[in-house]
Design an enzyme around this catalytic site. Structure first.
Site, PDB file in Angstrom:
ATOM      1  N   LYS A  84       0.830  -1.216   0.000  1.00  0.00           N
ATOM      2  CA  LYS A  84       0.000   0.000   0.000  1.00  0.00           C
ATOM      3  C   LYS A  84       0.861   1.262   0.000  1.00  0.00           C
ATOM      4  O   LYS A  84       0.604   2.203  -0.756  1.00  0.00           O
ATOM      5  CB  LYS A  84      -0.922  -0.006   1.218  1.00  0.00           C
ATOM      6  CG  LYS A  84      -1.947  -1.118   1.232  1.00  0.00           C
ATOM      7  CD  LYS A  84      -2.649  -1.183   2.585  1.00  0.00           C
ATOM      8  CE  LYS A  84      -3.530  -2.401   2.713  1.00  0.00           C
ATOM      9  NZ  LYS A  84      -4.154  -2.514   4.061  1.00  0.00           N
ATOM     10  N   GLY A 112      -0.440   0.815   6.209  1.00  0.00           N
ATOM     11  CA  GLY A 112      -0.693  -0.027   7.374  1.00  0.00           C
ATOM     12  C   GLY A 112      -1.565  -1.216   7.038  1.00  0.00           C
ATOM     13  O   GLY A 112      -2.354  -1.184   6.090  1.00  0.00           O
ATOM     14  N   ASP A 113      -1.394  -2.263   7.816  1.00  0.00           N
ATOM     15  CA  ASP A 113      -2.283  -3.409   7.687  1.00  0.00           C
ATOM     16  C   ASP A 113      -2.338  -4.117   9.035  1.00  0.00           C
ATOM     17  O   ASP A 113      -1.363  -4.096   9.796  1.00  0.00           O
ATOM     18  CB  ASP A 113      -1.807  -4.386   6.606  1.00  0.00           C
ATOM     19  CG  ASP A 113      -2.904  -5.365   6.228  1.00  0.00           C
ATOM     20  OD1 ASP A 113      -3.791  -4.975   5.450  1.00  0.00           O
ATOM     21  OD2 ASP A 113      -2.904  -6.503   6.732  1.00  0.00           O
ATOM     22  N   GLN A 114      -3.461  -4.742   9.283  1.00  0.00           N
ATOM     23  CA  GLN A 114      -3.625  -5.497  10.524  1.00  0.00           C
ATOM     24  C   GLN A 114      -4.300  -6.826  10.220  1.00  0.00           C
ATOM     25  O   GLN A 114      -5.305  -6.869   9.524  1.00  0.00           O
ATOM     26  CB  GLN A 114      -4.462  -4.712  11.532  1.00  0.00           C
ATOM     27  CG  GLN A 114      -4.596  -5.394  12.885  1.00  0.00           C
ATOM     28  CD  GLN A 114      -5.453  -4.576  13.841  1.00  0.00           C
ATOM     29  OE1 GLN A 114      -6.638  -4.401  13.619  1.00  0.00           O
ATOM     30  NE2 GLN A 114      -4.836  -4.062  14.892  1.00  0.00           N
ATOM     31  N   ALA A 154       0.989  -3.926  11.343  1.00  0.00           N
ATOM     32  CA  ALA A 154       2.192  -3.517  10.624  1.00  0.00           C
ATOM     33  C   ALA A 154       2.032  -2.124  10.022  1.00  0.00           C
ATOM     34  O   ALA A 154       0.961  -1.770   9.520  1.00  0.00           O
ATOM     35  CB  ALA A 154       2.495  -4.512   9.500  1.00  0.00           C
TER      36      ALA A 154
END
Length: 198
Positions: A59, A74-76, A111
């Site tokens: 991203k 960001g990613d979760q 992250a």
């Protein structure tokens, strides 16, 4: 002139966390095909934490290639016994998530990656651990009915900032990371780069 900051996300919660901390950031949706990316990574046997980090980077890189300054991706992902959980697609999916998580501990792989000129310059992974109390079917039904559609915006089908607090017996890790953004280390990096006042 201070560095421009862009959030490579359409996430309302991440935008709110940055705004609440006084960080002025533009927001651009990266338009990444997350489902295809996840399918490819899972076919390779990639760990849940590495999947989250790769998606955050994907991203950030995509948006950074078309804008100046620092771009935050960001990613979760939720990991239960090394199984990745995605956001539920409907309220029945939310009920199923809660049934699986009931009485167990899980990890949120949260992250963030910052890119500049299309290149990653900083990465951070927070791994809060949450223990959910045993939930009855009656409680799950009532909870899903009361919270409704907002549950579909979270990987665990809970909202810790609201009724979701009733789901847990123990939480290890910082609140901001649970909400989807490891805010304190991010602010520290932005200060180091001169994007925020010291």
């Amino acid at each position: 002139m201070s560095l421009a900051i862009t959030l490579a996300s359409g996430s309302a919660s991440r935008r709110a966390l940055l705004a609440g901390a006084g960080v002025e950031a533009a927001s651009i949706k990266p338009n990444v095909d997350e489902d295809s990316a996840k399918a490819a990574m899972r076919a390779e046997g990639m760990s849940v934490r590495d999947q989250a980090m790769q998606l955050a980077e994907l991203k950030a890189v995509k948006v950074s290639n078309r804008t100046e300054g620092l771009v935050i991706g960001g990613d979760q992902m939720l990991s239960l016994d090394r199984e990745a959980f995605d956001k539920p697609v409907d309220l029945e999916g939310a009920r199923d998530h809660l049934r699986k998580l009931s009485g167990k501990s899980h990890t949120l792989e949260t992250a963030i990656v910052i890119c500049e000129n299309g290149t990653p310059v900083w990465r951070h992974l927070a791994r809060p651990k949450l223990t959910m109390r045993p939930l009855s079917e009656a409680f799950i039904d009532d909870y899903v009915d009361r919270v409704g559609e907002p549950l579909l915006a979270t990987v665990g089908a809970y909202q810790l900032e609201g009724l979701g607090a009733q789901l847990f017996t123990q939480i290890e890790g910082d609140y901001f990371s649970i909400l989807g953004l490891p805010l304190l280390p991010l602010l520290d990096y932005l200060r180091i780069r001169g994007a925020l006042a010291t």
